[in-house]
Write a protein that holds these residues in place. Structure first.
Motif, PDB file in Angstrom:
ATOM      1  N   PHE A  21       0.815  -1.207   0.000  1.00 51.85           N
ATOM      2  CA  PHE A  21       0.000   0.000   0.000  1.00 51.85           C
ATOM      3  C   PHE A  21       0.857   1.269   0.000  1.00 51.85           C
ATOM      4  CE2 PHE A  21      -3.314  -3.001   1.353  1.00 51.85           C
ATOM      5  CZ  PHE A  21      -4.299  -2.653   0.437  1.00 51.85           C
ATOM      6  N   PHE A  26      -0.274   5.254  -0.296  1.00 48.49           N
ATOM      7  CA  PHE A  26      -0.977   5.448   0.969  1.00 48.49           C
ATOM      8  C   PHE A  26       0.016   5.758   2.083  1.00 48.49           C
ATOM      9  CE2 PHE A  26      -4.077   3.021  -1.420  1.00 48.49           C
ATOM     10  CZ  PHE A  26      -5.260   3.671  -1.097  1.00 48.49           C
ATOM     11  N   MET A  40      -3.511   2.398   8.090  1.00 45.36           N
ATOM     12  CA  MET A  40      -3.425   3.081   6.803  1.00 45.36           C
ATOM     13  C   MET A  40      -4.472   4.194   6.769  1.00 45.36           C
ATOM     14  SD  MET A  40      -3.642   1.454   2.964  1.00 45.36           S
ATOM     15  CE  MET A  40      -5.277   0.760   3.190  1.00 45.36           C
ATOM     16  N   LEU A  42      -6.914   6.753   5.085  1.00 45.27           N
ATOM     17  CA  LEU A  42      -7.640   7.025   3.843  1.00 45.27           C
ATOM     18  C   LEU A  42      -7.965   8.504   3.723  1.00 45.27           C
ATOM     19  CD1 LEU A  42     -10.136   4.038   3.594  1.00 45.27           C
ATOM     20  CD2 LEU A  42      -7.856   4.263   2.608  1.00 45.27           C
TER      21      LEU A  42
END
Length: 84
Positions: A21, A26, A40, A42
């Motif tokens: 990712f 990200f 992670m 968003l």
């Protein structure tokens, strides 16, 4: 009131998933997570916890069969003031 959503997804390899990712662009919040999960980001109010499958399975109720593929936690921060 500010709310935050943390979606928990099971992964087989936390470090490998994080690298994947990261290569997609990200970013990760280092304040949340450990060797069994990473956070992670968003957006400002939504994050995804990539959690080792073993830990994820401990979080799921033992109901005989699993129809749940992800767990979502909602956090409300009612005592935090908005920046002026």
């Amino acid at each position: 009131m500010n709310s935050k959503v943390f979606l928990n997804l099971p992964v087989d390899d936390v470090n490998r998933s994080k690298l994947f990712f990261e290569k997609l662009g990200f970013e990760f919040n280092k304040d949340f997570g450990n060797e069994n999960s990473v956070c992670m980001v968003l957006n400002e109010s939504t994050s995804v916890m990539l959690t080792s499958r073993a830990i994820f399975e401990e979080m799921i109720p033992k109901s005989g069969y699993y129809s749940i593929s992800a767990l979502v936690f909602f956090y409300e921060f009612s005592n935090i003031r908005e920046p002026s």
